[in-house]
Design a protein around this motif. Structure first.
Motif, PDB file in Angstrom:
ATOM      1  N   TYR A 165      85.140  17.045  53.726  1.00 27.78           N
ATOM      2  CA  TYR A 165      85.201  17.477  55.119  1.00 27.78           C
ATOM      3  C   TYR A 165      86.598  17.979  55.467  1.00 27.78           C
ATOM      4  O   TYR A 165      87.601  17.370  55.097  1.00 27.78           O
ATOM      5  CB  TYR A 165      84.837  16.318  56.057  1.00 27.78           C
ATOM      6  CG  TYR A 165      83.535  15.635  55.714  1.00 27.78           C
ATOM      7  CD1 TYR A 165      82.320  16.292  55.884  1.00 27.78           C
ATOM      8  CD2 TYR A 165      83.519  14.339  55.211  1.00 27.78           C
ATOM      9  CE1 TYR A 165      81.125  15.679  55.567  1.00 27.78           C
ATOM     10  CE2 TYR A 165      82.330  13.704  54.890  1.00 27.78           C
ATOM     11  CZ  TYR A 165      81.134  14.377  55.064  1.00 27.78           C
ATOM     12  OH  TYR A 165      79.953  13.761  54.738  1.00 27.78           O
ATOM     13  N   ASP A 166      86.641  19.075  56.222  1.00 25.11           N
ATOM     14  CA  ASP A 166      87.910  19.556  56.761  1.00 25.11           C
ATOM     15  C   ASP A 166      88.301  18.770  58.011  1.00 25.11           C
ATOM     16  O   ASP A 166      89.478  18.590  58.291  1.00 25.11           O
ATOM     17  CB  ASP A 166      87.813  21.042  57.110  1.00 25.11           C
ATOM     18  CG  ASP A 166      87.498  21.901  55.890  1.00 25.11           C
ATOM     19  OD1 ASP A 166      88.228  21.797  54.899  1.00 25.11           O
ATOM     20  OD2 ASP A 166      86.508  22.656  55.944  1.00 25.11           O
ATOM     21  N   PHE A 185      83.001  22.530  68.056  1.00 26.62           N
ATOM     22  CA  PHE A 185      82.569  22.311  66.673  1.00 26.62           C
ATOM     23  C   PHE A 185      81.675  23.430  66.129  1.00 26.62           C
ATOM     24  O   PHE A 185      81.869  23.886  64.995  1.00 26.62           O
ATOM     25  CB  PHE A 185      81.896  20.950  66.535  1.00 26.62           C
ATOM     26  CG  PHE A 185      82.864  19.792  66.477  1.00 26.62           C
ATOM     27  CD1 PHE A 185      84.225  19.983  66.638  1.00 26.62           C
ATOM     28  CD2 PHE A 185      82.417  18.497  66.245  1.00 26.62           C
ATOM     29  CE1 PHE A 185      85.124  18.924  66.581  1.00 26.62           C
ATOM     30  CE2 PHE A 185      83.302  17.439  66.178  1.00 26.62           C
ATOM     31  CZ  PHE A 185      84.652  17.646  66.356  1.00 26.62           C
ATOM     32  N   PRO A 186      80.673  23.910  66.889  1.00 25.97           N
ATOM     33  CA  PRO A 186      79.862  25.020  66.362  1.00 25.97           C
ATOM     34  C   PRO A 186      80.687  26.267  66.061  1.00 25.97           C
ATOM     35  O   PRO A 186      80.406  26.988  65.081  1.00 25.97           O
ATOM     36  CB  PRO A 186      78.850  25.275  67.483  1.00 25.97           C
ATOM     37  CG  PRO A 186      78.736  23.967  68.182  1.00 25.97           C
ATOM     38  CD  PRO A 186      80.116  23.386  68.151  1.00 25.97           C
ATOM     39  N   GLU A 189      82.512  25.576  62.771  1.00 24.46           N
ATOM     40  CA  GLU A 189      81.560  25.588  61.652  1.00 24.46           C
ATOM     41  C   GLU A 189      81.120  27.011  61.328  1.00 24.46           C
ATOM     42  O   GLU A 189      80.884  27.345  60.153  1.00 24.46           O
ATOM     43  CB  GLU A 189      80.364  24.694  61.984  1.00 24.46           C
ATOM     44  CG  GLU A 189      80.706  23.213  61.946  1.00 24.46           C
ATOM     45  CD  GLU A 189      79.559  22.328  62.388  1.00 24.46           C
ATOM     46  OE1 GLU A 189      79.401  21.232  61.825  1.00 24.46           O
ATOM     47  OE2 GLU A 189      78.818  22.729  63.320  1.00 24.46           O
ATOM     48  N   VAL A 193      84.384  25.946  58.636  1.00 26.46           N
ATOM     49  CA  VAL A 193      85.052  24.636  58.678  1.00 26.46           C
ATOM     50  C   VAL A 193      84.002  23.540  58.499  1.00 26.46           C
ATOM     51  O   VAL A 193      82.995  23.499  59.211  1.00 26.46           O
ATOM     52  CB  VAL A 193      85.808  24.438  60.004  1.00 26.46           C
ATOM     53  CG1 VAL A 193      86.434  23.048  60.059  1.00 26.46           C
ATOM     54  CG2 VAL A 193      86.877  25.505  60.168  1.00 26.46           C
ATOM     55  N   ARG A 194      84.240  22.651  57.543  1.00 25.69           N
ATOM     56  CA  ARG A 194      83.299  21.567  57.242  1.00 25.69           C
ATOM     57  C   ARG A 194      83.614  20.361  58.121  1.00 25.69           C
ATOM     58  O   ARG A 194      84.706  19.802  58.046  1.00 25.69           O
ATOM     59  CB  ARG A 194      83.397  21.183  55.769  1.00 25.69           C
ATOM     60  CG  ARG A 194      83.093  22.332  54.800  1.00 25.69           C
ATOM     61  CD  ARG A 194      83.518  21.983  53.389  1.00 25.69           C
ATOM     62  NE  ARG A 194      84.961  21.776  53.309  1.00 25.69           N
ATOM     63  CZ  ARG A 194      85.579  21.300  52.223  1.00 25.69           C
ATOM     64  NH1 ARG A 194      84.891  20.996  51.141  1.00 25.69           N
ATOM     65  NH2 ARG A 194      86.900  21.137  52.233  1.00 25.69           N
ATOM     66  N   ILE A 195      82.623  19.944  58.938  1.00 28.03           N
ATOM     67  CA  ILE A 195      82.869  18.904  59.939  1.00 28.03           C
ATOM     68  C   ILE A 195      81.892  17.747  59.744  1.00 28.03           C
ATOM     69  O   ILE A 195      80.686  17.950  59.604  1.00 28.03           O
ATOM     70  CB  ILE A 195      82.732  19.466  61.360  1.00 28.03           C
ATOM     71  CG1 ILE A 195      83.793  20.562  61.605  1.00 28.03           C
ATOM     72  CG2 ILE A 195      82.888  18.355  62.399  1.00 28.03           C
ATOM     73  CD1 ILE A 195      83.669  21.229  62.962  1.00 28.03           C
ATOM     74  N   SER A 197      80.663  14.791  62.061  1.00 28.33           N
ATOM     75  CA  SER A 197      80.714  14.345  63.450  1.00 28.33           C
ATOM     76  C   SER A 197      79.717  13.218  63.668  1.00 28.33           C
ATOM     77  O   SER A 197      78.533  13.341  63.341  1.00 28.33           O
ATOM     78  CB  SER A 197      80.391  15.503  64.403  1.00 28.33           C
ATOM     79  OG  SER A 197      80.400  15.074  65.745  1.00 28.33           O
ATOM     80  N   GLU A 299      92.479  26.349  62.493  1.00 22.91           N
ATOM     81  CA  GLU A 299      92.148  26.630  61.096  1.00 22.91           C
ATOM     82  C   GLU A 299      93.400  26.700  60.227  1.00 22.91           C
ATOM     83  O   GLU A 299      93.398  26.242  59.079  1.00 22.91           O
ATOM     84  CB  GLU A 299      91.349  27.933  61.018  1.00 22.91           C
ATOM     85  CG  GLU A 299      89.951  27.791  61.612  1.00 22.91           C
ATOM     86  CD  GLU A 299      89.257  29.122  61.800  1.00 22.91           C
ATOM     87  OE1 GLU A 299      89.709  30.116  61.187  1.00 22.91           O
ATOM     88  OE2 GLU A 299      88.278  29.182  62.556  1.00 22.91           O
TER      89      GLU A 299
END
Length: 340
Positions: A165-166, A185-186, A189, A193-195, A197, A299
């Motif tokens: 995860y980032d 977050f969307p 992503e 970007v790997r999240i 949550s 980022e």
């Protein structure tokens, strides 16, 4: 030599109490522990936030049982965190029974959330809070930031070879947090970007929020988790994450437990809490203070390498050092240069 004896009253959520008990024992204390409220039932916890007054009979019954269990014991320390349900009269009664004990209160929530606790502070020999603004406004309240436990220190010693995860975000779904995360977050992503949550919410609070809280209008149950992550599960997420995302409660200025745990795990952080710049461990390479939703800056920050901080500063926020202050009432060493 007789081992000193402590009565420790604390919320069991997330398992912090186990780490504190372990540290007390390592410091040479015998510990009796009890929950800070009668039950961990979801209905009770929800009603605590919605209509606390309806719970008085249950709290009274629980307190009377506690008094009957401790009246023949002699404690050197009675240590209470938050004190969400006990009244001033109850603390006075407890003090009358444990006349030789030192009474210590630690607030790890803001007094804006629990204003009744202001009246409790004079009843304790020492009272501490993680919230600097509360300490500046209220006489007798000493500033003491939160802590990281030994498990997070171990994570900090691990190489980041298997990053999944980032950004990792584990939190209770307060309105201001949810409002930001559901938009931000969307977008991240969508840019790759790997999240991870995990938004926790009490079931009764979720139902109340859907009806009464504007930020939660139209939400769906699958957006939330109704069981909090355990410490072990949280550590596993951290092991595979480079950055932690954290938004404090809108009514708190103190640094969250998540912030100090991120420090302990030697991970980078994205936060909206500008007060973090006052602390001695602040490093703009490791901590991104988000005042606008600038995706490019976030980022760019995600891709930076973690920069080690001074070991003395790092150790200052350990649970062992935190407990030393609680036990010994040391001079406040958290308010020198930049709070450190």
């Amino acid at each position: 030599m007789r081992r000193k004896k402590a009565l420790f009253i604390c919320n069991p959520m997330y398992g912090y109490y186990k780490n504190i008990i372990l540290e007390l024992e390592l410091h040479g204390w015998n510990v009796d522990y009890c929950n800070d409220k009668p039950t961990e039932n979801s209905f009770f916890k929800g009603m605590m936030k919605i209509k606390k007054s309806l719970l008085k009979p249950l709290v009274k019954k629980y307190f009377d049982k506690l008094i009957s269990e401790i009246k023949e014991k002699n404690y050197d320390l009675v240590f209470i965190t938050n004190c969400k349900v006990f009244t001033t009269e109850m603390i006075k009664q407890m003090r009358n029974i444990q006349k030789s004990a030192r009474f210590v209160l630690y607030m790890w929530d803001s007094l804006k959330l629990y204003p009744d606790n202001i009246d409790l502070i004079p009843l304790f020999d020492d009272a501490y809070s993680f919230d600097l603004e509360d300490c500046e406004k209220i006489d007798g309240l000493k500033f003491l930031p939160l802590f990281y436990c030994r498990g997070f220190e171990k994570v900090g010693q691990m190489l980041e070879e298997d990053v999944k995860y980032d950004i990792a975000s584990v939190c209770t779904a307060h309105p201001n947090r949810y409002k930001i995360m559901r938009v931000l977050f969307p977008k991240l992503e969508a840019n790759g970007v790997r999240i991870f949550s995990y938004m926790y919410l009490n079931k009764l609070q979720y139902l109340y929020n859907r009806v009464r809280v504007p930020e939660f209008k139209g939400v769906k149950s699958n957006e939330f988790k109704f069981i909090p992550l355990s410490e072990k599960e949280n550590l596993e997420v951290l092991k595979r994450s480079n950055n932690v995302f954290d938004i404090p409660h809108i009514n708190q200025s103190g640094l969250t437990m998540r912030t100090i745990e991120t420090l302990g795990a030697r991970r980078k952080m994205i936060t909206t809490n500008v007060d973090i710049k006052k602390y001695d461990f602040y490093n703009e390479n490791n901590i991104f203070v988000m005042d606008e939703w600038n995706l490019e800056e976030i980022e760019d920050f995600i891709n930076r390498k973690y920069e080690p901080i001074d070991d003395e500063v790092y150790r200052k926020y350990s649970v062992s050092n935190w407990l030393d202050t609680i036990i010994n009432d040391e001079d406040n060493k958290y308010l020198a240069s930049k709070i450190g």
